[in-house]
Design an enzyme around this catalytic site. Structure first.
Site, short mmCIF file in Angstrom:
data_model
loop_
_atom_site.label_atom_id
_atom_site.label_comp_id
_atom_site.label_asym_id
_atom_site.label_seq_id
_atom_site.Cartn_x
_atom_site.Cartn_y
_atom_site.Cartn_z
N HIS A 1 -25.54 -4.43 13.26
CA HIS A 1 -25.90 -5.84 13.06
C HIS A 1 -25.10 -6.47 11.92
O HIS A 1 -25.41 -7.58 11.51
CB HIS A 1 -27.41 -5.97 12.79
CG HIS A 1 -28.25 -5.67 14.00
ND1 HIS A 1 -29.60 -5.41 13.94
CD2 HIS A 1 -27.91 -5.57 15.31
CE1 HIS A 1 -30.06 -5.16 15.17
NE2 HIS A 1 -29.05 -5.25 16.01
N SER B 1 -38.99 -0.79 14.51
CA SER B 1 -40.09 -1.16 15.41
C SER B 1 -39.67 -1.02 16.87
O SER B 1 -40.52 -1.06 17.76
CB SER B 1 -40.54 -2.59 15.12
OG SER B 1 -39.45 -3.47 15.25
N ASN C 1 -29.56 -1.87 9.93
CA ASN C 1 -29.73 -2.50 8.62
C ASN C 1 -28.42 -3.10 8.13
O ASN C 1 -27.36 -2.51 8.29
CB ASN C 1 -30.24 -1.48 7.60
CG ASN C 1 -31.58 -0.92 7.99
OD1 ASN C 1 -32.25 -1.49 8.86
ND2 ASN C 1 -31.99 0.18 7.40
N VAL C 2 -28.54 -4.26 7.50
CA VAL C 2 -27.36 -4.95 6.99
C VAL C 2 -27.25 -4.81 5.47
O VAL C 2 -26.37 -5.37 4.85
CB VAL C 2 -27.37 -6.45 7.40
CG1 VAL C 2 -27.44 -6.61 8.90
CG2 VAL C 2 -28.52 -7.20 6.72
N ASP C 3 -28.15 -4.02 4.88
CA ASP C 3 -28.25 -3.98 3.41
C ASP C 3 -27.18 -3.12 2.73
O ASP C 3 -27.03 -3.15 1.51
CB ASP C 3 -29.65 -3.52 2.97
CG ASP C 3 -30.08 -2.20 3.60
OD1 ASP C 3 -29.21 -1.32 3.80
OD2 ASP C 3 -31.28 -2.04 3.89
C1 BJW Z 1 -41.49 2.46 7.90
C2 BJW Z 1 -41.68 2.30 6.54
C3 BJW Z 1 -41.44 3.43 5.78
C4 BJW Z 1 -42.07 0.42 7.38
N1 BJW Z 1 -41.08 4.58 6.37
N2 BJW Z 1 -41.14 3.59 8.48
C5 BJW Z 1 -33.27 -7.43 26.52
C6 BJW Z 1 -34.60 -7.77 26.67
C7 BJW Z 1 -35.16 -8.80 25.92
C8 BJW Z 1 -34.41 -9.50 24.99
C9 BJW Z 1 -33.09 -9.16 24.84
C10 BJW Z 1 -32.54 -8.14 25.58
N3 BJW Z 1 -31.24 -8.01 25.21
C11 BJW Z 1 -30.97 -8.91 24.24
C12 BJW Z 1 -32.08 -9.64 24.00
C13 BJW Z 1 -32.22 -10.73 23.01
C14 BJW Z 1 -32.36 -10.24 21.60
C15 BJW Z 1 -33.64 -9.40 21.47
O1 BJW Z 1 -33.65 -8.21 21.47
N4 BJW Z 1 -34.77 -10.07 21.29
C16 BJW Z 1 -36.04 -9.37 21.10
C17 BJW Z 1 -36.80 -9.99 19.94
C18 BJW Z 1 -36.82 -9.35 22.39
N5 BJW Z 1 -31.20 -9.46 21.17
C19 BJW Z 1 -30.09 -10.03 20.79
O2 BJW Z 1 -29.96 -11.26 20.83
C20 BJW Z 1 -28.95 -9.14 20.35
N6 BJW Z 1 -27.77 -9.52 21.02
C21 BJW Z 1 -27.50 -9.14 22.27
O3 BJW Z 1 -28.14 -8.29 22.86
O4 BJW Z 1 -26.42 -9.80 22.83
C22 BJW Z 1 -26.31 -9.83 24.25
C23 BJW Z 1 -27.45 -10.67 24.82
C24 BJW Z 1 -27.87 -11.83 24.17
C25 BJW Z 1 -28.94 -12.58 24.70
C26 BJW Z 1 -29.60 -12.17 25.89
C27 BJW Z 1 -29.17 -10.98 26.50
C28 BJW Z 1 -28.08 -10.24 25.96
C29 BJW Z 1 -28.67 -9.31 18.88
C30 BJW Z 1 -29.79 -8.86 18.02
C31 BJW Z 1 -29.48 -9.12 16.56
C32 BJW Z 1 -30.69 -8.83 15.71
N7 BJW Z 1 -30.47 -9.27 14.40
C33 BJW Z 1 -31.54 -9.09 13.39
C34 BJW Z 1 -31.42 -10.18 12.25
C35 BJW Z 1 -30.06 -10.34 11.71
C36 BJW Z 1 -29.75 -9.30 10.68
C37 BJW Z 1 -30.21 -9.68 9.29
O5 BJW Z 1 -30.05 -10.81 8.84
O6 BJW Z 1 -30.73 -8.79 8.63
O7 BJW Z 1 -31.49 -7.76 12.89
S1 BJW Z 1 -33.19 -9.26 13.99
C38 BJW Z 1 -33.89 -8.09 12.90
O8 BJW Z 1 -34.54 -7.11 13.74
C39 BJW Z 1 -32.70 -7.40 12.19
C40 BJW Z 1 -33.06 -5.94 12.40
O9 BJW Z 1 -31.89 -5.14 12.32
C41 BJW Z 1 -33.72 -5.93 13.75
C42 BJW Z 1 -34.59 -4.71 14.00
O10 BJW Z 1 -35.69 -4.69 13.13
P1 BJW Z 1 -36.20 -3.30 12.54
O11 BJW Z 1 -35.16 -2.67 11.73
O12 BJW Z 1 -36.78 -2.48 13.63
O13 BJW Z 1 -37.34 -3.81 11.50
P2 BJW Z 1 -38.87 -4.17 11.78
O14 BJW Z 1 -39.36 -4.92 10.60
O15 BJW Z 1 -39.07 -4.77 13.10
O16 BJW Z 1 -39.59 -2.74 11.83
C43 BJW Z 1 -39.69 -1.91 10.70
C44 BJW Z 1 -40.30 -0.60 11.13
O17 BJW Z 1 -40.29 0.29 10.04
C45 BJW Z 1 -41.75 -0.73 11.61
O18 BJW Z 1 -41.92 0.02 12.80
C46 BJW Z 1 -42.57 -0.10 10.46
O19 BJW Z 1 -43.75 0.58 10.92
C47 BJW Z 1 -41.58 0.89 9.90
N8 BJW Z 1 -41.75 1.18 8.49
N9 BJW Z 1 -42.05 0.97 6.30
C48 BJW Z 1 -40.96 4.59 7.75
N10 BJW Z 1 -41.62 3.38 4.43
#
Ligand code: BJW
Ligand code: ZN
Length: 256
Positions: free
Chosen positions: A136, A206, A119-121
């Protein structure tokens, strides 16, 4: 609404399982020496921060994948800044919840503790967490696209477009976007923590964005017990040692 006997027994069985799993996790926490916690947007959802992949995850019909990239910023920095400005305004009026507070208490209880947040918050810091990696980045920091100076910036709304006070170039959010690498120091620290913890709690993510999506597997391969707390099932649920379903603000305090 009337439930069939089958539905009632299923609900009862689910409740019993959750109760048993909660007791088991409480016992694991009591016995653990070294605790690691990985959090995602779900822990802040209970404070009112929109998640990325939930129904509230769209802003003007854009997904995070459309805006959180260096290409999107190069194409239209104003659009990307407007998205961040909107999020900064939402977060500015929000406070940490009981789950953030419970994580602070876990940090206080464990001599060996580390929090990894996607989280960035800034809500974990606002709650009092100190031993943490914000892998992040942080929405309250900006970075110069030219001289790379990083500064805290709490101006809401932020002037469009924000410029560097040292060199005059465009500022960007100090956040890791898709396709960008995490800080090597954060990756090293996370690797150490995940390989040395004996219990990892994965809260409100997620589990689809790498490298964080691979962290549970790293800890499990190194011998840790890995437990998930989430409102819903995730692609990682089946690989967990234990999954507790519920809102972070309700479930995490029960672990104390
Ligand atoms: C509750 C609830 C409640 C709700 N109680 N629970 C290997 C394989 C495939 C792809 C890649 C790989 N390695 C790298 C990649 C590419 C890419 C990637 O992963 N892509 C995927 C989409 C497949 N990764 C990257 O590019 C990363 N860099 C990297 O690895 O560099 C080297 C590299 C690059 C390229 C290729 C290979 C290597 C960087 C990733 C940066 C992510 N940034 C973000 C946005 C910027 C931040 C911002 O502005 O805020 O970060 S993406 C966004 O998703 C954000 C989050 O931190 C991140 C994760 O999301 P999160 O937190 O899981 O949220 P949600 O909404 O998805 O889920 C919420 C969950 O909560 C749900 O499960 C709900 O059920 C639950 N929930 N309410 C409990 N009350
Ligand atoms: Zn500059």
């Amino acid at each position: 609404m009337r439930h069939s006997p089958d539905t009632v027994s299923c609900v009862a069985a689910e409740y019993m399982t959750q109760e048993t799993e909660l007791r088991l996790l409480q016992a694991k926490i009591s016995a653990a020496r070294s605790l690691a916690v990985l959090t995602g947007a779900g822990i802040s959802a209970d404070s009112g921060v929109p998640t990325f992949r939930g129904t509230d995850g769209l802003w003007r019909n854009f997904r995070a994948e459309d805006l959180a990239t260096p290409e999107a910023f190069e194409r239209d920095p104003r659009l990307v800044w407007e998205w961040y400005d909107w999020r900064r305004q939402v977060i500015a009026g929000i406070t940490p919840n009981a789950a953030h507070a419970a994580v602070v208490e876990l940090e206080r209880r464990f001599p060996e503790f580390w929090l990894i947040t996607q989280n960035v918050d800034g809500l974990h810091r606002a709650a009092g967490s100190q031993k943490l990696s914000e892998i992040h980045g942080n929405i309250w920091k900006v970075r110069c696209t030219s001289c790379e100076a990083v500064e805290e910036n709490y101006t809401v709304p932020i002037p469009m477009l924000p410029m560097c006070r040292h060199c005059g170039a465009l500022l960007r959010p100090h956040i890791v976007w898709f396709g960008e690498s995490l800080l090597p120091s954060d990756l090293t620290r996370c690797g150490e923590v995940l390989r040395s913890c004996d219990l990892l709690l994965v809260i409100g993510t997620s589990g689809v964005v790498y490298p964080a999506a691979g962290f549970a597997a790293i800890a499990k391969d190194a011998g840790a017990f890995v437990a998930e707390i989430n409102f819903d099932s995730t692609p990682q649920s089946a690989a967990m040692d234990l999954s507790l379903k519920g809102r972070a603000k309700d479930v995490v305090p029960l672990l104390l």
